[in-house]
Design a protein around this motif. Sequence first.
Motif, short mmCIF file in Angstrom:
data_model
loop_
_atom_site.label_atom_id
_atom_site.label_comp_id
_atom_site.label_asym_id
_atom_site.label_seq_id
_atom_site.Cartn_x
_atom_site.Cartn_y
_atom_site.Cartn_z
N ARG A 140 17.32 20.85 -51.74
CA ARG A 140 17.77 21.45 -53.00
C ARG A 140 17.82 20.39 -54.11
N VAL A 141 18.35 19.22 -53.80
CA VAL A 141 18.44 18.16 -54.80
C VAL A 141 17.04 17.70 -55.21
N LEU A 142 16.13 17.60 -54.25
CA LEU A 142 14.76 17.22 -54.56
C LEU A 142 14.09 18.27 -55.44
N ALA A 143 14.34 19.53 -55.15
CA ALA A 143 13.78 20.61 -55.97
C ALA A 143 14.33 20.55 -57.39
N PHE A 188 8.53 6.46 -52.82
CA PHE A 188 7.51 7.49 -52.99
C PHE A 188 7.41 7.81 -54.48
N VAL A 189 6.21 7.68 -55.03
CA VAL A 189 5.99 8.01 -56.43
C VAL A 189 5.31 9.37 -56.47
N LEU A 190 5.96 10.33 -57.12
CA LEU A 190 5.58 11.72 -57.05
C LEU A 190 5.31 12.31 -58.44
N GLU A 191 4.43 13.29 -58.46
CA GLU A 191 4.22 14.08 -59.67
C GLU A 191 4.64 15.51 -59.40
N PRO A 192 5.51 16.06 -60.27
CA PRO A 192 5.95 17.45 -60.07
C PRO A 192 4.82 18.42 -60.40
N PHE A 222 8.07 16.87 -49.48
CA PHE A 222 7.36 16.80 -50.76
C PHE A 222 6.25 17.84 -50.81
N ARG A 223 5.55 17.97 -49.72
CA ARG A 223 4.46 18.95 -49.66
C ARG A 223 5.01 20.37 -49.81
N ASP A 224 6.15 20.65 -49.19
CA ASP A 224 6.77 21.97 -49.30
C ASP A 224 7.08 22.33 -50.74
N LEU A 225 7.41 21.31 -51.55
CA LEU A 225 7.81 21.54 -52.95
C LEU A 225 6.67 21.30 -53.93
N ASP A 226 5.46 21.14 -53.40
CA ASP A 226 4.28 20.89 -54.23
C ASP A 226 4.41 19.64 -55.09
N LEU A 227 5.11 18.65 -54.56
CA LEU A 227 5.19 17.35 -55.21
C LEU A 227 4.04 16.49 -54.71
N ALA A 228 3.20 16.06 -55.61
CA ALA A 228 2.04 15.26 -55.24
C ALA A 228 2.44 13.80 -55.07
N VAL A 229 2.12 13.21 -53.93
CA VAL A 229 2.41 11.81 -53.67
C VAL A 229 1.27 10.98 -54.24
N ILE A 230 1.57 10.19 -55.28
CA ILE A 230 0.50 9.38 -55.89
C ILE A 230 0.54 7.94 -55.40
N SER A 257 12.61 17.79 -59.27
CA SER A 257 11.28 18.25 -59.69
C SER A 257 11.37 19.18 -60.89
N ARG A 258 12.39 20.03 -60.91
CA ARG A 258 12.54 21.00 -62.00
C ARG A 258 12.79 20.32 -63.35
N VAL A 259 13.63 19.29 -63.36
CA VAL A 259 14.00 18.68 -64.64
C VAL A 259 13.06 17.56 -65.05
N ALA A 260 12.10 17.21 -64.18
CA ALA A 260 11.15 16.13 -64.47
C ALA A 260 9.90 16.68 -65.14
N ARG A 261 9.52 16.09 -66.26
CA ARG A 261 8.28 16.48 -66.92
C ARG A 261 7.06 15.84 -66.28
N ARG A 262 7.21 14.56 -65.88
CA ARG A 262 6.01 13.81 -65.52
C ARG A 262 6.09 13.11 -64.17
N ARG A 263 7.30 12.69 -63.74
CA ARG A 263 7.34 11.88 -62.54
C ARG A 263 8.70 11.97 -61.86
N VAL A 264 8.65 11.93 -60.52
CA VAL A 264 9.86 11.78 -59.69
C VAL A 264 9.62 10.57 -58.80
N ILE A 265 10.58 9.67 -58.77
CA ILE A 265 10.50 8.49 -57.90
C ILE A 265 11.63 8.57 -56.90
#
Length: 215
Positions: A124-127, A208-212, A185-193, A130-138
């Motif tokens: 839930r916290v990860l989701a 983990f550097v992620l893109e929402p 991350f995959r479940d939440l469609d967060l792309a691991v870059i 992702s929701r409040v991030a425009r460009r990146r989640v680290i």
Amino acid sequence: MTAIARTDRSAGRPPSERSRTGRSFFQRQLDRSLERRALINARAVAPFVVGPMVLDVGAAEGWVGQALADDDIGLMVSLLDVVDLNLATLPLTLYDGLTFPFGDNSFDTVLVMLTLHHCDDPVRVLAEASRVARRRVIVTESVYRTSAGRWLLWTMDNGLNGLRSGWQMPGGLHFAPVAHWLDRFRDLDLAVIETRWLSRGLHRHVAFVLEPPYS
């Protein structure tokens, strides 16, 4: 939500329930050690921070965010946590541990550093991140490979964080191997870059550097 302001250091730190004043010698030494570690961690993730608006989730003392803001005056860093452990000069918002009190796409980069294993509901916290991030989640996490490694993490984390917070900080509940977090991350469609090891010794620490989605 509760917003707690902090003034600039040049104006003097306002009174706080957890100011350095009155803390024991051991606590002050622990503070200094943790602040040094936070500086190392902040500089490790700084190259992946994009945009000026940054949210540090589970910020604790706020030293990671403070280090980023001190190194780049263009950054506007806000802190979010479930308890007030803030010793930085950055604004802190308290929340319920589940729902971030911010609108969608409110921040360019969201940091979730050594936080998810403390959460009652880390997915839930990860989701929410992702929701409040425009460009990146680290995300950075302590991870393990064996049951002995998990026991060691639990023992070190709960003992250290209990001492640093006066037993206010939630315990480490959800330590997991790297593969577990990659699946979430995959479940939440967060792309691991990028995946980067920050340490591989006694404390196995990975970033983990992620893109929402729709970034």
